[in-house]
Design a protein around this motif. Sequence first.
Motif, mmCIF file in Angstrom:
data_model
loop_
_atom_site.group_PDB
_atom_site.id
_atom_site.type_symbol
_atom_site.label_atom_id
_atom_site.label_comp_id
_atom_site.label_asym_id
_atom_site.label_seq_id
_atom_site.Cartn_x
_atom_site.Cartn_y
_atom_site.Cartn_z
ATOM 1 N N VAL A 121 0.838 -1.203 0.000
ATOM 2 C CA VAL A 121 0.000 0.000 0.000
ATOM 3 C C VAL A 121 0.873 1.254 0.000
ATOM 4 O O VAL A 121 0.588 2.218 -0.720
ATOM 5 N N TRP A 174 1.408 6.478 -6.879
ATOM 6 C CA TRP A 174 0.329 7.420 -7.202
ATOM 7 C C TRP A 174 0.835 8.864 -7.079
ATOM 8 O O TRP A 174 0.543 9.720 -7.905
ATOM 9 N N ALA A 222 -1.721 2.272 -9.592
ATOM 10 C CA ALA A 222 -1.659 2.483 -8.147
ATOM 11 C C ALA A 222 -3.003 2.173 -7.498
ATOM 12 O O ALA A 222 -3.061 1.524 -6.450
ATOM 13 N N LYS A 223 -4.093 2.633 -8.119
ATOM 14 C CA LYS A 223 -5.425 2.353 -7.574
ATOM 15 C C LYS A 223 -5.690 0.852 -7.541
ATOM 16 O O LYS A 223 -6.250 0.336 -6.575
ATOM 17 N N SER A 283 -4.691 -4.810 -2.528
ATOM 18 C CA SER A 283 -4.148 -4.925 -1.173
ATOM 19 C C SER A 283 -5.261 -4.960 -0.136
ATOM 20 O O SER A 283 -5.181 -5.707 0.839
ATOM 21 N N ILE A 284 -6.275 -4.154 -0.343
ATOM 22 C CA ILE A 284 -7.407 -4.160 0.588
ATOM 23 C C ILE A 284 -8.129 -5.506 0.545
ATOM 24 O O ILE A 284 -8.504 -6.059 1.585
ATOM 25 N N ALA A 299 2.277 1.604 -3.462
ATOM 26 C CA ALA A 299 1.248 2.084 -4.391
ATOM 27 C C ALA A 299 0.968 3.569 -4.174
ATOM 28 O O ALA A 299 0.770 4.321 -5.135
ATOM 29 N N GLY A 300 0.957 3.997 -2.922
ATOM 30 C CA GLY A 300 0.772 5.424 -2.646
ATOM 31 C C GLY A 300 1.904 6.255 -3.201
ATOM 32 O O GLY A 300 1.680 7.340 -3.752
ATOM 33 N N MET A 325 -3.445 -1.530 -7.352
ATOM 34 C CA MET A 325 -2.616 -2.130 -6.300
ATOM 35 C C MET A 325 -3.239 -1.925 -4.924
ATOM 36 O O MET A 325 -3.275 -2.851 -4.107
ATOM 37 N N ILE A 326 -3.746 -0.725 -4.666
ATOM 38 C CA ILE A 326 -4.375 -0.445 -3.371
ATOM 39 C C ILE A 326 -5.641 -1.272 -3.214
ATOM 40 O O ILE A 326 -5.893 -1.867 -2.147
ATOM 41 N N TYR A 327 -6.435 -1.364 -4.264
ATOM 42 C CA TYR A 327 -7.670 -2.159 -4.223
ATOM 43 C C TYR A 327 -7.348 -3.631 -3.950
ATOM 44 O O TYR A 327 -7.972 -4.262 -3.090
#
Length: 126
Positions: free
Chosen positions: A74, A81, A94-95, A101-102, A77-78, A97-99
């Motif tokens: 995360v 971004w 990036a979005k 990861s969640i 990815a941030g 990767m964050i999705y």
Amino acid sequence: MKKMIKKISRHGTALALSVMAVAAPLVVRAVEFRTFLNDTGLESQFGSGDLMPMIGTAISIILGVLGVILVLIVIYAGFWWMTAQGDEKKVEKAKKMIYNSIIGLVIIFAAYALTNFVLDQLEAIG
């Protein structure tokens, strides 16, 4: 040649930091586990085949390491971004990767809850 050395040193530093981030919780868990064994008197029971505390601790450690890895993803990815500079492909990556990861974090929490439930039920039976 200089670019290659710079790239290798950058990746080596990232790898070293990642290993330290993963190893720190393992060391802390090992100390906590040894203290738990000494305080509860379970240390002598491992010779008799009681593996439930050891299995539970091993699963907790593995899930903890996976959680640390997800946090690092995360953060990465941030960073991706933030440095996208308006490039939509990088922002979408990036979005995504964050999705993902969640979703992985939800799966880890579910695995942890299921593991605790099963181990508690097995402990109650035995």
